[in-house]
Design a protein around this motif. Structure first.
Motif, PDB file in Angstrom:
ATOM      1  N   CYS A  38       0.856  -1.186   0.000  1.00 35.95           N
ATOM      2  CA  CYS A  38       0.000   0.000   0.000  1.00 35.95           C
ATOM      3  C   CYS A  38       0.890   1.233   0.000  1.00 35.95           C
ATOM      4  CB  CYS A  38      -0.917  -0.018   1.225  1.00 35.95           C
ATOM      5  SG  CYS A  38      -2.195   1.268   1.212  1.00 35.95           S
ATOM      6  N   GLY A  39       1.522   1.475  -1.144  1.00 32.79           N
ATOM      7  CA  GLY A  39       2.377   2.638  -1.277  1.00 32.79           C
ATOM      8  C   GLY A  39       1.577   3.932  -1.218  1.00 32.79           C
ATOM      9  N   GLU A  40       2.304   5.028  -1.114  1.00 32.91           N
ATOM     10  CA  GLU A  40       1.675   6.349  -1.046  1.00 32.91           C
ATOM     11  C   GLU A  40       0.706   6.557  -2.205  1.00 32.91           C
ATOM     12  OE1 GLU A  40       3.135  11.030  -0.659  1.00 32.91           O
ATOM     13  OE2 GLU A  40       4.566   9.406  -0.981  1.00 32.91           O
ATOM     14  N   ALA A  41      -0.464   7.120  -1.896  1.00 36.66           N
ATOM     15  CA  ALA A  41      -1.516   7.448  -2.879  1.00 36.66           C
ATOM     16  C   ALA A  41      -2.272   6.229  -3.390  1.00 36.66           C
ATOM     17  CB  ALA A  41      -0.964   8.246  -4.052  1.00 36.66           C
ATOM     18  N   THR A  42      -2.129   5.095  -2.706  1.00 37.53           N
ATOM     19  CA  THR A  42      -2.912   3.920  -3.108  1.00 37.53           C
ATOM     20  C   THR A  42      -4.400   4.225  -3.058  1.00 37.53           C
ATOM     21  OG1 THR A  42      -1.246   2.286  -2.470  1.00 37.53           O
ATOM     22  CG2 THR A  42      -3.524   1.560  -2.457  1.00 37.53           C
ATOM     23  N   GLN A  43      -4.835   4.947  -2.033  1.00 41.95           N
ATOM     24  CA  GLN A  43      -6.266   5.236  -1.943  1.00 41.95           C
ATOM     25  C   GLN A  43      -6.738   6.112  -3.100  1.00 41.95           C
ATOM     26  OE1 GLN A  43      -7.783   7.840   1.153  1.00 41.95           O
ATOM     27  NE2 GLN A  43      -5.696   8.387   1.771  1.00 41.95           N
ATOM     28  N   HIS A  44      -5.861   6.948  -3.632  1.00 41.83           N
ATOM     29  CA  HIS A  44      -6.217   7.753  -4.809  1.00 41.83           C
ATOM     30  C   HIS A  44      -6.392   6.844  -6.022  1.00 41.83           C
ATOM     31  CE1 HIS A  44      -5.306  11.804  -3.070  1.00 41.83           C
ATOM     32  NE2 HIS A  44      -4.605  11.045  -2.244  1.00 41.83           N
ATOM     33  N   GLN A  45      -5.504   5.878  -6.170  1.00 45.69           N
ATOM     34  CA  GLN A  45      -5.590   4.945  -7.291  1.00 45.69           C
ATOM     35  C   GLN A  45      -6.876   4.122  -7.227  1.00 45.69           C
ATOM     36  OE1 GLN A  45      -3.415   6.246  -9.350  1.00 45.69           O
ATOM     37  NE2 GLN A  45      -2.227   4.392  -9.782  1.00 45.69           N
ATOM     38  N   ILE A  46      -7.277   3.748  -6.028  1.00 47.07           N
ATOM     39  CA  ILE A  46      -8.494   2.955  -5.862  1.00 47.07           C
ATOM     40  C   ILE A  46      -9.711   3.718  -6.380  1.00 47.07           C
ATOM     41  CG2 ILE A  46     -10.069   2.006  -4.117  1.00 47.07           C
ATOM     42  CD1 ILE A  46      -7.615   1.116  -2.545  1.00 47.07           C
ATOM     43  N   LEU A  47      -9.687   5.025  -6.317  1.00 53.24           N
ATOM     44  CA  LEU A  47     -10.805   5.830  -6.804  1.00 53.24           C
ATOM     45  C   LEU A  47     -11.065   5.615  -8.290  1.00 53.24           C
ATOM     46  CD1 LEU A  47     -10.102   9.226  -4.976  1.00 53.24           C
ATOM     47  CD2 LEU A  47     -11.837   7.509  -4.389  1.00 53.24           C
ATOM     48  N   THR A  49     -10.986   2.735  -9.753  1.00 54.41           N
ATOM     49  CA  THR A  49     -11.378   1.334  -9.933  1.00 54.41           C
ATOM     50  C   THR A  49     -12.779   1.109  -9.355  1.00 54.41           C
ATOM     51  OG1 THR A  49     -10.626   0.466  -7.789  1.00 54.41           O
ATOM     52  CG2 THR A  49      -8.947   0.764  -9.521  1.00 54.41           C
ATOM     53  N   LYS A  50     -13.244  -0.110  -9.468  1.00 56.98           N
ATOM     54  CA  LYS A  50     -14.535  -0.488  -8.895  1.00 56.98           C
ATOM     55  C   LYS A  50     -14.394  -1.041  -7.482  1.00 56.98           C
ATOM     56  CE  LYS A  50     -16.558  -1.516 -13.418  1.00 56.98           C
ATOM     57  NZ  LYS A  50     -17.172  -2.565 -14.288  1.00 56.98           N
ATOM     58  N   ILE A  51     -13.182  -1.056  -6.974  1.00 60.39           N
ATOM     59  CA  ILE A  51     -12.926  -1.593  -5.638  1.00 60.39           C
ATOM     60  C   ILE A  51     -13.466  -0.632  -4.579  1.00 60.39           C
ATOM     61  CG2 ILE A  51     -11.133  -2.256  -3.989  1.00 60.39           C
ATOM     62  CD1 ILE A  51      -9.415  -2.997  -6.440  1.00 60.39           C
ATOM     63  N   ARG A  52     -14.127  -1.175  -3.583  1.00 62.16           N
ATOM     64  CA  ARG A  52     -14.639  -0.379  -2.469  1.00 62.16           C
ATOM     65  C   ARG A  52     -13.737  -0.622  -1.250  1.00 62.16           C
ATOM     66  NH1 ARG A  52     -16.264   1.695  -6.036  1.00 62.16           N
ATOM     67  NH2 ARG A  52     -18.381   1.952  -6.836  1.00 62.16           N
ATOM     68  N   PRO A  53     -13.134   0.441  -0.706  1.00 60.25           N
ATOM     69  CA  PRO A  53     -12.239   0.255   0.444  1.00 60.25           C
ATOM     70  C   PRO A  53     -12.852  -0.546   1.582  1.00 60.25           C
ATOM     71  CG  PRO A  53     -12.003   2.467  -0.415  1.00 60.25           C
ATOM     72  CD  PRO A  53     -13.141   1.845  -1.174  1.00 60.25           C
ATOM     73  N   PHE A  75      -5.025   5.180   3.903  1.00 56.94           N
ATOM     74  CA  PHE A  75      -6.061   4.254   3.443  1.00 56.94           C
ATOM     75  C   PHE A  75      -6.936   3.789   4.605  1.00 56.94           C
ATOM     76  CE2 PHE A  75      -7.463  -0.144   3.147  1.00 56.94           C
ATOM     77  CZ  PHE A  75      -8.325  -0.060   2.069  1.00 56.94           C
ATOM     78  N   LEU A  76      -6.301   3.390   5.719  1.00 55.63           N
ATOM     79  CA  LEU A  76      -7.059   2.888   6.863  1.00 55.63           C
ATOM     80  C   LEU A  76      -7.979   3.964   7.425  1.00 55.63           C
ATOM     81  CD1 LEU A  76      -4.194   0.917   8.657  1.00 55.63           C
ATOM     82  CD2 LEU A  76      -6.093  -0.048   7.336  1.00 55.63           C
ATOM     83  N   SER A  77      -7.495   5.196   7.449  1.00 51.40           N
ATOM     84  CA  SER A  77      -8.311   6.306   7.935  1.00 51.40           C
ATOM     85  C   SER A  77      -9.508   6.549   7.026  1.00 51.40           C
ATOM     86  CB  SER A  77      -7.455   7.571   8.027  1.00 51.40           C
ATOM     87  OG  SER A  77      -8.241   8.678   8.410  1.00 51.40           O
TER      88      SER A  77
END
Length: 307
Positions: A38-47, A49-53, A75-77
């Motif tokens: 889970c490198g930096e900005a992973t949560q941005h990349q997920i946006l 995609t169809k993946i839901r955190p 990401f956890l936050s």
């Protein structure tokens, strides 16, 4: 089952590649997804995609270099703010629990869900009724691990035509036959499921190898994988640099894939020195040795179909 590449770069992000993160989308199999690094900005990349955190319930960390973990606290936050209330288990080397705990404490971040930590060792790491996950230590500047995910075999298809030939017509009874070893019919006869079901469907195997030097002995760990994800930080003529920096080349990754008799090799962790047309050259180097090779790009989706 599919792999979603969220970051395929090495060390630092570039305009073309974010740092390391891969999701294994198991929506069809279990309604969840697993995250590998889970490198930096992973949560941005997920946006994108169809993946839901909130559906990510397991996170597997290969090692504690920043380009593989700096995105975890964020990401956890954010997962808390996105209706994530179910537990998350984080697997990783010694120190992962301290890193997350200190990050959340200092930033005064409150999570709406429990976190569980599991420090990894070689061998069987996790098992349930659907999957095994095995762990293997690699050769890197710090403790680094690879993961082998094995889907358990599933029951074969119900042989509907054979049932009809035996006078058993379609209906709820078919589901009963598939779910039970023996079924008593309305006329009192007993039939065995084994007589009316096809061969088991073989489970799929995915191996995800973290940062490492070339280790020939890994061939047994990744043996017969449907998909092997392996780093290829350097081109084939940079083997000395790869060794000095505890990484692998395109050629070395391809040689390992060939030795392990895998079905598909997906290369990631590409140095930012390679961009544009040079990526095609890297892929060509590997395909000479192992034809079923592809260099993963950010946001690439790769389906892993059942045989």
């Amino acid at each position: 089952m599919k792999l979603q590449f969220l970051g395929t770069g090495a060390g630092v992000p570039s305009k073309e590649r974010n740092v390391s993160a891969i999701a294994l989308d198991l929506t069809q199999e279990r309604g969840t997804a697993w995250l590998f690094d889970c490198g930096e900005a992973t949560q941005h990349q997920i946006l994108h995609t169809k993946i839901r955190p909130r559906k990510i319930d397991k996170i597997f960390i290969t090692h504690l270099h920043g380009d593989h973990i700096y995105g975890l606290p964020g990401f956890l936050s954010s997962r808390s703010f996105q209706d994530g209330i179910t537990p998350v288990t984080i697997y990783g080397p010694k120190g992962i629990a301290e890193y997350i705990s200190v990050s959340l404490e200092v930033s005064r971040t409150y999570l709406r869900y429990p976190l569980h930590f599991h420090e990894v060792e070689e061998g069987l790491l996790f098992e349930d009724n659907q999957f095994y996950v095995y762990c293997k230590k690699l050769e890197h500047a710090i403790d680094s691990y690879g993961y082998r995910i094995i889907e358990k075999d599933s029951p074969g298809e119900l042989l509907a035509e054979k049932l009809k030939l035996n006078g058993i017509q379609p209906g709820p009874i078919y589901q009963q036959i598939k779910e039970n070893e023996t079924t008593i019919l309305a006329d009192g006869n007993t039939i065995k499921r084994a007589d009316f079901i096809g061969p088991n469907k073989k489970g799929r195997v995915v191996s995800i190898i973290g940062d490492t030097r070339y280790v020939a002995e890994l061939a047994s760990f990744i043996k017969d994988s449907d998909a092997l994800v392996h780093e290829a930080t350097f081109a084939q003529d940079e083997d000395e640099m790869a060794y000095n920096y505890y990484h692998s080349t395109t050629k070395q990754a391809a040689e390992l894939a060939r030795a392990g008799d895998v079905n598909q090799l997906l290369l990631t962790h590409i140095s930012s020195r390679y961009q544009g047309e040079s990526i095609d050259q890297l892929e060509a180097e590997a395909t000479v040795i192992f034809p079923n090779t592809k260099i993963a790009a950010d946001l690439l989706e790769w389906e892993i179909n059942q045989k």
